[in-house]
Design a protein around this motif. Structure first.
Motif, mmCIF file in Angstrom:
data_model
loop_
_atom_site.group_PDB
_atom_site.id
_atom_site.type_symbol
_atom_site.label_atom_id
_atom_site.label_comp_id
_atom_site.label_asym_id
_atom_site.label_seq_id
_atom_site.Cartn_x
_atom_site.Cartn_y
_atom_site.Cartn_z
ATOM 1 N N SER B 73 0.855 -1.267 0.088
ATOM 2 C CA SER B 73 0.068 0.194 0.002
ATOM 3 C C SER B 73 0.895 1.182 -0.045
ATOM 4 O O SER B 73 1.914 1.152 0.521
ATOM 5 C CB SER B 73 -0.731 -0.098 1.230
ATOM 6 O OG SER B 73 -0.191 0.232 2.457
ATOM 7 N N GLU B 74 0.216 2.412 -0.419
ATOM 8 C CA GLU B 74 0.945 3.725 -0.497
ATOM 9 C C GLU B 74 1.608 4.079 0.850
ATOM 10 O O GLU B 74 2.501 4.363 1.188
ATOM 11 C CB GLU B 74 0.244 4.743 -1.254
ATOM 12 C CG GLU B 74 0.968 5.867 -1.576
ATOM 13 C CD GLU B 74 0.036 6.957 -2.189
ATOM 14 O OE1 GLU B 74 -0.951 7.246 -1.798
ATOM 15 O OE2 GLU B 74 0.534 7.708 -3.251
ATOM 16 N N GLU B 75 0.719 3.940 1.891
ATOM 17 C CA GLU B 75 0.912 4.213 3.274
ATOM 18 C C GLU B 75 2.138 3.429 3.677
ATOM 19 O O GLU B 75 2.770 4.095 4.339
ATOM 20 C CB GLU B 75 -0.457 3.815 4.004
ATOM 21 C CG GLU B 75 -0.561 4.483 5.390
ATOM 22 C CD GLU B 75 -1.591 3.659 6.127
ATOM 23 O OE1 GLU B 75 -2.444 3.380 5.542
ATOM 24 O OE2 GLU B 75 -1.463 4.045 7.522
ATOM 25 N N PHE B 78 5.384 4.767 2.126
ATOM 26 C CA PHE B 78 5.755 5.875 2.694
ATOM 27 C C PHE B 78 6.198 5.718 4.283
ATOM 28 O O PHE B 78 7.280 6.463 4.369
ATOM 29 C CB PHE B 78 4.721 6.952 2.508
ATOM 30 C CG PHE B 78 4.413 7.583 1.212
ATOM 31 C CD1 PHE B 78 5.686 8.027 0.549
ATOM 32 C CD2 PHE B 78 3.242 7.527 0.726
ATOM 33 C CE1 PHE B 78 5.653 8.155 -0.779
ATOM 34 C CE2 PHE B 78 2.948 8.143 -0.394
ATOM 35 C CZ PHE B 78 4.331 8.595 -1.244
ATOM 36 N N HIS B 102 0.282 2.893 -8.297
ATOM 37 C CA HIS B 102 -0.460 3.212 -7.133
ATOM 38 C C HIS B 102 0.053 4.088 -6.259
ATOM 39 O O HIS B 102 -0.276 4.354 -5.212
ATOM 40 C CB HIS B 102 -1.295 2.175 -6.759
ATOM 41 C CG HIS B 102 -0.235 1.194 -5.970
ATOM 42 N ND1 HIS B 102 0.421 0.123 -6.815
ATOM 43 C CD2 HIS B 102 0.015 0.853 -4.538
ATOM 44 C CE1 HIS B 102 1.163 -0.580 -5.956
ATOM 45 N NE2 HIS B 102 1.193 -0.090 -4.636
ATOM 46 N N ILE B 103 1.546 4.241 -6.233
ATOM 47 C CA ILE B 103 2.261 4.847 -5.373
ATOM 48 C C ILE B 103 2.824 6.239 -5.845
ATOM 49 O O ILE B 103 3.303 6.339 -7.044
ATOM 50 C CB ILE B 103 3.521 4.400 -4.807
ATOM 51 C CG1 ILE B 103 3.335 2.872 -4.066
ATOM 52 C CG2 ILE B 103 4.424 5.039 -3.715
ATOM 53 C CD1 ILE B 103 4.342 2.049 -3.706
ATOM 54 N N ASN B 104 2.250 7.516 -5.340
ATOM 55 C CA ASN B 104 2.713 8.722 -5.895
ATOM 56 C C ASN B 104 4.162 9.153 -5.987
ATOM 57 O O ASN B 104 4.882 9.324 -4.953
ATOM 58 C CB ASN B 104 2.175 9.793 -5.073
ATOM 59 C CG ASN B 104 1.947 11.170 -5.599
ATOM 60 O OD1 ASN B 104 2.858 11.689 -6.058
ATOM 61 N ND2 ASN B 104 1.098 12.050 -5.343
ATOM 62 N N GLU B 105 4.808 8.925 -7.055
ATOM 63 C CA GLU B 105 6.289 9.165 -6.963
ATOM 64 C C GLU B 105 6.688 10.452 -6.763
ATOM 65 O O GLU B 105 7.837 10.811 -6.270
ATOM 66 C CB GLU B 105 6.931 8.639 -8.783
ATOM 67 C CG GLU B 105 8.335 8.696 -8.510
ATOM 68 C CD GLU B 105 8.685 7.792 -9.927
ATOM 69 O OE1 GLU B 105 8.113 6.640 -10.130
ATOM 70 O OE2 GLU B 105 9.492 8.337 -10.663
ATOM 71 N N ALA B 108 6.857 10.565 -3.310
ATOM 72 C CA ALA B 108 8.152 9.928 -2.484
ATOM 73 C C ALA B 108 9.272 10.749 -2.883
ATOM 74 O O ALA B 108 10.414 10.949 -1.999
ATOM 75 C CB ALA B 108 8.158 8.586 -3.267
#
Lengths: 282, 282
Positions: B73-75, B78, B102-105, B108
Motif C-alpha cells: 500500500s502507498e501508506e 511511505f 498506485h504510489i505517488n512518485e 516519494a
C-alpha cells in the motif's frame, strides 16, 4: 528593417489578464500583496522598486516596502525575513540582492519561503525550472525573455537557440525554459572559444552577457531573432544601452528587442504576475 | 583505432579511494550503509541491486535490501521510506523508480531525505546540479560520464559538447555538470531538427538518447570523444549494445566508451561513493 519586439505590448497584455485576476481575488477578500525587502539605498534597487510599485498600483496589487539600514545586523535581517515569511497578508517577497557582505546570502536564500519566492531564487524554484514541473516561480528576467518570444508568436520548437551568459538569474534558467519549449539550446559563456560562430548558428539569440554593446555584426545573420537582456548606462553615448550593438544589429536581423523598451519592463510585469499567482495558489 | 575509455580503470581508482575513506570511517565507529528500497521484483532493478551489493562489499560498505511486495500500500511504502530517512545507521537510500502506479512518485521524491538522496532525485540535489553549488548528490549516471572524461584527462574547458537526450537522470544533469566545467554545451532531443549536424559539430558527444544503436557514422567525425550512456539487450545481435553503433563509430572517432564495460560499471561505483560521502558528511 527589423521588427521591434517592444515590451510595451507584452506588458499591456499581461496587465489586462492581471487586472481580471486581481478583481476576482479582491471579490474573495484577498488583496495580492508584494513585500519588497531592501537593505541600504542602492540606486539600482530603488529604481527597480519604483517601477515595481507603479506596476503593482496599476493592476491593484499592494506593495509594501521594508527598507532596512545598510548596517542592519544579520540577526535583525533574518528576523524581518522570517516575519514576512509568516505574514499571511503577504504573498510574494522580493529580496534585493546582492545583500551586504555581512549578511549570509546563501542562508537568506534558504530561509525565504519557496511559496513567496516570486523571483525564483530558492532551491525549489530553481529545481522547478530545471525539471520543468512549474513548481515555484522562474527568475523574472528569464521568464520575461520567454514571454516576449511567445507573445510575438516566434516559433520555438525545433529552433536553434544560443544563449550568451550562464548566470542563475537569466542565462541558465532561460536556457532550460526554452529547452522545455522544445528548442535546441546552446549555452555560451566567458570560456566559450568562438561565441560569434555559436551566435551566428542560431535562429534565436538571447544575449545576457552582462557586457554592454558586446554583440555586433559578426555575431549576426539575416533571419535571426535577438532578445537583448542587458541594460546599462552608456557614458560615452549618454543613454541606456543593451548588450547588443543595436545600430549594427537592427539592419541585419529579422526582429530585435529595443533597449530600453524591451525585456526590462516585461520583467517587472512578470514579478507582479508572480505575486498574483502566489495569491491565487492560496 | 579509437582509444577505449574503459570503465574498469575508473572503477579501480574510485574503489582505491573509497577503501581508504571507509577504513577511516570504520576507525571512528561508522560503517557507511546503503539502503536499497525496492518494490516488486523487476529484473532490471534486481540486476542493478546485485551489482550495487557486490560493489559495496568490495569496499566495505554495508548494503541492506528492503524489498516490498509489488502490491504494497502507498501508506506502508511511505512509512518504510520515512523509517529509512530517520534511521541514523543508514547513510544513503536508493529508491528504485519508476514506482508502481498506485504510489505517488512525486510525493516519494519529496519525502526522501535530501541528505540520503545518493542518486540525485530530490529538488535539493537537482538544484545543486543546476546551481553548481555541489549540495546534495548528482544523478549517478551523469556523474559517471563526467568522471570518465576526467579520469582520462580529456580537456573540457572551452570544448564543444553535444548531449543527445534531456532526461533528468542523465541528459540535463550531465549538460549542467559539463557546463560547470566550462564546456560549451548543446542539448539535443527528439524535437531537434538535425541531430547528426549538432553531433558532428562537437568535440565531445554524450549519447543518452535511449534509442539503441541510433548514432552512426553520419553523427561522427575524426577527433571526437564519444561517451555512450545507453545499454540494452539487442535481440538480433544477441548481445548488450549501447545507443551508438560501436562498429561504425570506433574506426572514426578518437576515443569511445565500450558497451558493456563503459559508463555502466562506473555508475554503480559513483552510487557507492555517494554513500561514503554521505557518511563522511555526518
Amino acid at each position: 528593417m527589423a521588427t521591434l519586439l517592444k515590451g510595451k505590448e507584452v506588458v499591456e497584455a499581461l496587465n489586462e489578464k492581471m487586472i481580471e485576476d486581481v478583481t476576482a481575488l479582491k471579490a474573495k477578500g484577498v488583496t495580492p500583496t508584494l513585500a519588497i525587502l531592501r537593505v541600504g539605498e542602492r540606486a539600482d534597487d530603488i529604481s527597480y522598486e519604483k517601477g515595481a510599485i507603479k506596476r503593482c498600483e496599476l493592476v491593484g496589487v499592494e506593495a509594501r516596502v521594508f527598507a532596512l539600514p545598510a548596517d542592519v545586523s544579520e540577526e535583525d535581517f533574518f528576523a524581518k525575513l522570517q516575519e514576512l515569511n509568516e505574514d499571511i497578508t503577504i504573498h510574494g517577497i522580493l529580496m534585493f540582492r546582492p545583500l551586504p557582505k555581512h549578511i549570509n546570502e546563501e542562508k537568506a536564500r534558504k530561509l525565504l519561503s519557496p511559496s513567496k519566492d516570486i523571483d525564483g531564487c530558492t532551491d525549489i524554484s530553481l529545481a522547478g525550472v530545471f525539471t520543468g514541473n512549474n513548481e515555484g516561480f522562474a527568475p523574472c528576467t528569464a521568464e520575461a525573455a520567454v514571454e516576449i518570444l511567445k507573445y510575438y508568436n516566434i516559433p520555438l520548437s525545433g529552433k536553434k537557440i544560443t544563449v550568451i551568459g550562464r548566470s542563475l538569474v537569466i542565462g541558465r534558467p532561460v536556457a532550460m525554459m526554452l529547452m522545455h519549449e522544445n528548442a535546441t539550446v546552446t549555452i555560451c559563456h566567458t570560456r566559450t572559444v568562438d561565441v560569434p560562430a555559436e551566435a551566428k548558428d542560431a535562429d534565436i539569440l538571447v544575449v545576457a552577457s552582462g557586457q554592454m554593446e558586446s554583440v555586433g555584426a559578426e555575431y549576426l545573420r539575416p533571419g535571426q531573432v535577438v532578445i537583448d537582456v542587458g541594460i546599462g548606462w552608456n557614458d560615452k553615448k549618454g543613454k541606456l544601452c543593451g548588450d547588443v550593438k543595436f545600430d549594427e544589429a537592427e539592419p541585419i536581423v529579422d526582429a530585435i528587442t529595443p533597449v530600453p523598451g524591451g525585456v526590462g519592463g516585461v520583467t517587472t510585469s512578470i514579478l507582479v504576475k508572480h505575486v498574483v499567482e502566489a495569491a491565487k495558489k492560496l
